[in-house]
Design a protein around this motif. Structure first.
Motif, PDB file in Angstrom:
ATOM      1  N   VAL A 240       0.800  -1.251   0.000  1.00 17.11           N
ATOM      2  CA  VAL A 240       0.036  -0.046  -0.028  1.00 17.11           C
ATOM      3  C   VAL A 240       0.773   1.139  -0.097  1.00 17.11           C
ATOM      4  O   VAL A 240       2.021   1.079   0.268  1.00 17.11           O
ATOM      5  CB  VAL A 240      -0.901   0.137   1.171  1.00 17.11           C
ATOM      6  CG1 VAL A 240      -1.923  -1.074   1.303  1.00 17.11           C
ATOM      7  CG2 VAL A 240      -0.010  -0.160   2.434  1.00 17.11           C
ATOM      8  N   PRO A 241       0.486   2.540  -0.351  1.00 18.34           N
ATOM      9  CA  PRO A 241       1.448   3.500  -0.278  1.00 18.34           C
ATOM     10  C   PRO A 241       2.141   3.582   0.945  1.00 18.34           C
ATOM     11  O   PRO A 241       1.508   3.548   1.846  1.00 18.34           O
ATOM     12  CB  PRO A 241       0.529   4.731  -0.766  1.00 18.34           C
ATOM     13  CG  PRO A 241      -0.877   4.102  -1.273  1.00 18.34           C
ATOM     14  CD  PRO A 241      -0.999   2.822  -0.853  1.00 18.34           C
ATOM     15  N   GLY A 242       3.435   3.990   0.819  1.00 21.85           N
ATOM     16  CA  GLY A 242       4.235   4.095   2.137  1.00 21.85           C
ATOM     17  C   GLY A 242       4.824   2.691   2.598  1.00 21.85           C
ATOM     18  O   GLY A 242       5.484   2.580   3.573  1.00 21.85           O
ATOM     19  N   VAL A 243       4.233   1.599   2.094  1.00 18.12           N
ATOM     20  CA  VAL A 243       4.650   0.311   2.733  1.00 18.12           C
ATOM     21  C   VAL A 243       5.147  -0.463   1.514  1.00 18.12           C
ATOM     22  O   VAL A 243       4.224  -0.794   0.512  1.00 18.12           O
ATOM     23  CB  VAL A 243       3.463  -0.274   3.392  1.00 18.12           C
ATOM     24  CG1 VAL A 243       3.680  -1.927   3.824  1.00 18.12           C
ATOM     25  CG2 VAL A 243       2.902   0.624   4.412  1.00 18.12           C
ATOM     26  N   SER A 244       6.332  -0.997   1.616  1.00 14.81           N
ATOM     27  CA  SER A 244       6.781  -1.673   0.277  1.00 14.81           C
ATOM     28  C   SER A 244       7.822  -2.862   0.913  1.00 14.81           C
ATOM     29  O   SER A 244       8.291  -2.921   2.008  1.00 14.81           O
ATOM     30  CB  SER A 244       7.524  -0.979  -0.652  1.00 14.81           C
ATOM     31  OG  SER A 244       8.565  -0.156  -0.217  1.00 14.81           O
ATOM     32  N   VAL A 245       7.805  -3.893   0.085  1.00 14.87           N
ATOM     33  CA  VAL A 245       9.018  -4.857   0.355  1.00 14.87           C
ATOM     34  C   VAL A 245      10.162  -4.611  -0.512  1.00 14.87           C
ATOM     35  O   VAL A 245       9.974  -4.355  -1.751  1.00 14.87           O
ATOM     36  CB  VAL A 245       8.280  -6.190   0.300  1.00 14.87           C
ATOM     37  CG1 VAL A 245       7.015  -6.392   1.370  1.00 14.87           C
ATOM     38  CG2 VAL A 245       7.719  -6.514  -1.374  1.00 14.87           C
TER      39      VAL A 245
END
Length: 265
Positions: free
Chosen positions: A169-174
């Motif tokens: 989601v925006p602001g959360v990445s792997v």
């Protein structure tokens, strides 16, 4: 976006598993008082309360670790310090925030080892995501386990595959950081007030592993890929001025804002 770091069980172990230096040899718990000392190996999960839903990163160790891990023998090398009927596990940490597993919309697993994916079945309503290479490698294991992969933890889950670096989601990445396993991932959070945080999971166990130079560990699938992943994380951390939070660092744990007493935003 509000971020909670959850306590999910503290294992004890010979730290040679995590850091290959000092000439130590791996001991089981019957010999933990011999000259080679044991130490704490904490686990954590990360709960992200986001406008698009609640995202959980990893699940820690299970309450039934002693019997569940018996087929692997790891209960002798990684006994969990918390009493099985006490606090300190994922379910109690969620309850301290007045949440249950049904409140989680997306579960992201950094990899499928027994101390990260063990409680994934607690979340029947959540989408469960993992790296495609991790899923393929872990599902191909013959028998009940191989190394720290215990097939009963994940073989019946409806896992959704992620490829490469990906936004959840925006602001959360792997961040794809293989080496520890086929498809280990790290978590990047870009926060408004507290800046960028990188949770390495087992791509980097400890601050002492980070270096430079990076120092390897006993449980590594591909040493060259592991080193390349560490340097990838180092580059991203330098570019974003990120705080790097390691997978099992007992000293660093004491500096974190652990739920329910603190959070990041």
């Amino acid at each position: 976006m509000k971020v909670h770091v959850l306590s999910t069980g503290v294992m004890e172990t010979d730290l040679t598993w995590l850091l290959l230096k000092g000439g130590r040899t791996i001991r089981d718990r019957s010999h933990k008082n011999d000259p080679v000392p044991w130490g704490d190996c904490p686990t954590h999960a990360v709960l992200i309360e986001h406008p698009e839903g609640r995202v959980l990163w990893d699940t820690g160790v299970p309450r039934d670790w002693e019997t569940r891990w018996a087929p692997t023998g790891f209960q002798e090398f990684f006994p969990v310090r918390e009493p099985i009927d006490g606090p300190g596990y994922l379910d109690s940490s969620l309850a301290e925030l007045e949440l249950t597993p049904d409140d989680i919309d997306v579960l992201v697993l950094s990899h499928l080892h027994f101390d990260h994916a063990a409680n994934a079945a607690m979340f029947p309503k959540a989408r469960i995501l993992a790296n495609r290479k991790e899923i393929e490698g872990a599902m191909a294991i013959e028998g009940v386990s191989k190394g720290a992969h215990l097939k009963s933890d994940y073989e019946h889950l409806a896992l959704e595959a992620l490829d490469g670096d990906a936004e959840i989601v925006p602001g959360v990445s792997v961040i794809e950081t293989p080496g520890h396993t086929w498809g280990t991932m790290s978590l990047r959070l870009d926060l408004e007030d507290d800046g960028t945080k990188i949770f390495t999971s087992d791509a980097v166990y400890l601050a002492d592993s980070w270096g430079p130079p990076a120092v390897g560990a006993a449980i590594v699938w591909d040493n060259l890929a592991w080193l390349e992943s560490v340097e990838k994380l180092r580059r991203i951390a330098q570019e974003t001025d990120a705080e790097v939070i390691f997978g099992h660092d007992a000293e660093q744990r004491e500096t974190l804002r652990l739920a329910p007493h603190g959070h990041y935003s």
